[in-house]
Design a protein around this motif. Sequence first.
Motif, PDB file in Angstrom:
ATOM      1  N   ILE A 299       0.875  -1.172   0.000  1.00 26.61           N
ATOM      2  CA  ILE A 299       0.000   0.000   0.000  1.00 26.61           C
ATOM      3  C   ILE A 299       0.907   1.215   0.000  1.00 26.61           C
ATOM      4  O   ILE A 299       1.711   1.379   0.922  1.00 26.61           O
ATOM      5  CB  ILE A 299      -0.925  -0.004   1.225  1.00 26.61           C
TER       6      ILE A 299
ATOM      7  N   LYS B  58       4.629   1.085   1.176  1.00 22.32           N
ATOM      8  CA  LYS B  58       4.830   0.236   2.339  1.00 22.32           C
ATOM      9  C   LYS B  58       4.399  -1.197   2.052  1.00 22.32           C
ATOM     10  O   LYS B  58       3.282  -1.435   1.599  1.00 22.32           O
ATOM     11  CB  LYS B  58       3.992   0.818   3.469  1.00 22.32           C
TER      12      LYS B  58
ATOM     13  N   LEU C 154       3.090  -4.719   3.146  1.00 23.25           N
ATOM     14  CA  LEU C 154       2.359  -5.253   4.299  1.00 23.25           C
ATOM     15  C   LEU C 154       2.702  -6.717   4.447  1.00 23.25           C
ATOM     16  O   LEU C 154       2.083  -7.574   3.836  1.00 23.25           O
ATOM     17  CB  LEU C 154       0.861  -5.106   4.070  1.00 23.25           C
ATOM     18  N   PHE C 155       3.725  -6.996   5.223  1.00 24.59           N
ATOM     19  CA  PHE C 155       4.132  -8.385   5.352  1.00 24.59           C
ATOM     20  C   PHE C 155       3.137  -9.158   6.197  1.00 24.59           C
ATOM     21  O   PHE C 155       2.500  -8.601   7.075  1.00 24.59           O
ATOM     22  CB  PHE C 155       5.504  -8.463   5.995  1.00 24.59           C
TER      23      PHE C 155
ATOM     24  N   SER D 154       0.294 -10.217   5.890  1.00 28.44           N
ATOM     25  CA  SER D 154      -1.070  -9.726   5.990  1.00 28.44           C
ATOM     26  C   SER D 154      -1.990 -10.765   5.374  1.00 28.44           C
ATOM     27  O   SER D 154      -1.561 -11.535   4.527  1.00 28.44           O
ATOM     28  CB  SER D 154      -1.208  -8.413   5.226  1.00 28.44           C
TER      29      SER D 154
ATOM     30  N   HIS E 122      -4.047 -10.358   3.283  1.00 30.01           N
ATOM     31  CA  HIS E 122      -4.318  -9.932   1.934  1.00 30.01           C
ATOM     32  C   HIS E 122      -3.460 -10.666   0.916  1.00 30.01           C
ATOM     33  O   HIS E 122      -3.814 -10.800  -0.243  1.00 30.01           O
ATOM     34  CB  HIS E 122      -4.013  -8.431   1.839  1.00 30.01           C
TER      35      HIS E 122
END
Lengths: 79, 478
Positions: free
Chosen positions: B466, B469, B471-472, B474, B476
């Motif tokens: 995102i 950044k 998003l480890f 996650s 998602h």
Amino acid sequence: MDWYYYILTGFVLAGLIFISAVYAFHWALKNGQLKDLEKGASSIFDDDEPLGEQTDYSLSKSNYNLHTTTANESSKFIQ
Amino acid sequence: MSPVNLSNNKIKLSEVDQSMKWAGLLFIISATLWLLAGTALGMISSYKMHNSNFLANLEWLTFGRIRSAHLNAVIYGWCNNAIFAVGLWIMARLARTKVRHLGLLIIAGIFWNIAVTIGIIGILTGHMTSVEWLEIPTYITPLLAISYCLIGVWGIIVFRDRQSEHIYISQWYILGALFWFPWIYSVAQIMILFEPARGTVQSLTNWWFAHNFLGLWLTPMGLAAAYYFIPKVIGRPIHSYYLSFLGFWTLALFYSWAGVHHLIGGPVPAWAVSLGITASVMMVIPVLVAAINHHMTVLGHFREVIESPTLRFVVFGALSYTLVSFIGSTMSLRSVNEISHFTHLTVGHAHHGVYAFFTMIMFGSIYFILPRLIHREWPSKILITCHFWFAALGITIMIVALHVGGWLQGLAMNNPELLFIDVMKGTIPWLKARTVSGFFLAIAHIAFAINVFWIVLSVKNKPAVIGTKALFTSPHAK
């Protein structure tokens, strides 16, 4: 090969370790490492991984959602 | 918004992760391979305890050798590689600096693993020493010591290069441990193997070393990781940061004296034993501090514990630390020790400390670190869940079986009416339970290893991004 041997290998090294610990403690006090601890506790966070944000949630059932519920309760730590 | 004043020289956490990539990979992969080897060796020795004919015609795999091979593979192979991966990564992250001399670290790490491999082969071929925790033959231990020293010096250089003003509590623990380990290892090698001291001084040195391996090496590294990952994952500072410093300094002061409690009833001066018991009981202070800090930080954040694999393992480890330390202080009392000593309870206690506390925290740490090192997501969540539950169940079965079985064995051995052979036969059901727990742990470790090799080999598992950044770990991610 008797007592002075034990003193040399055992006690001298132990003494050095002890003295370095005392020195480290003294240095930490003089350097102000033990002051302003609340700020120090937050030193692990940065812009990438900010305070108040969960950084690991791969077993979460929900789809993407950044958990920021702790932000308010943590805001008192922010200087 | 950020509480940290970013000075010019401080680099971003993700840059630190990138600079640690190759060294971290080397240590995590080596640790995983040693974990599998150690599990296999441990399971064979456990099976032999209740079925002594198993593989008995191969002298390489006789009980005396394979049990020591298990111990050394696990502590010098798995534990130390995990420490080099996790401890040095935390050190670099907290220093907020681009790490230097990575070649030195990687070469030293390769030599460390070569030395441990030669050492384990040496044990299996019958060249082991007779000293518990130091069985690795003396022709290879100097290489172990030199490799460690280079790795330790590397960690201290990172600390010196730090750009952060504040030294976080984890850095204190890691820095202390980086000095304590070479101290205890070299003194034990010299005073027991190279220039042997007199008889009882050797046994004092032996248990001073063996207990400090846990107390001044595994424990500070495990606590450093817990103090880093619990607040980090939840996103909330530690409950009482002030107390954590009290915990560090009291641990440093008391733990190194506690090892003598292994020699209660032995031919050593009574004052030395009393000193060891006193120190063991004083350990209640740092343990209580860690318990308050870890558990109070997690309190009210149960959802995060469920959602985060890192937190699951680390919280399991932190709970075990509280429990195992209180049991340990109790076991050092003379009245309790005369029952528990020389029984399977001691073995259960050792696994409680090294596995349920230390190893679980290292698992959790690796789940956090590896995706960030190589910028990928964990490929399988089912394997993570599988790993957690089989490890948690397996180690619980082992601890309960060996504690209950060992206590009953101790009571029976103190009863002069009973024949020794009958007492030994009475322990067999408990030993079988331990072999069952070994199967659970083996499944857990295989699940972990598959995930580790999968994430390393698969290039497609990119994390969700995102903005700038990543998003480890996650939900998602694909």
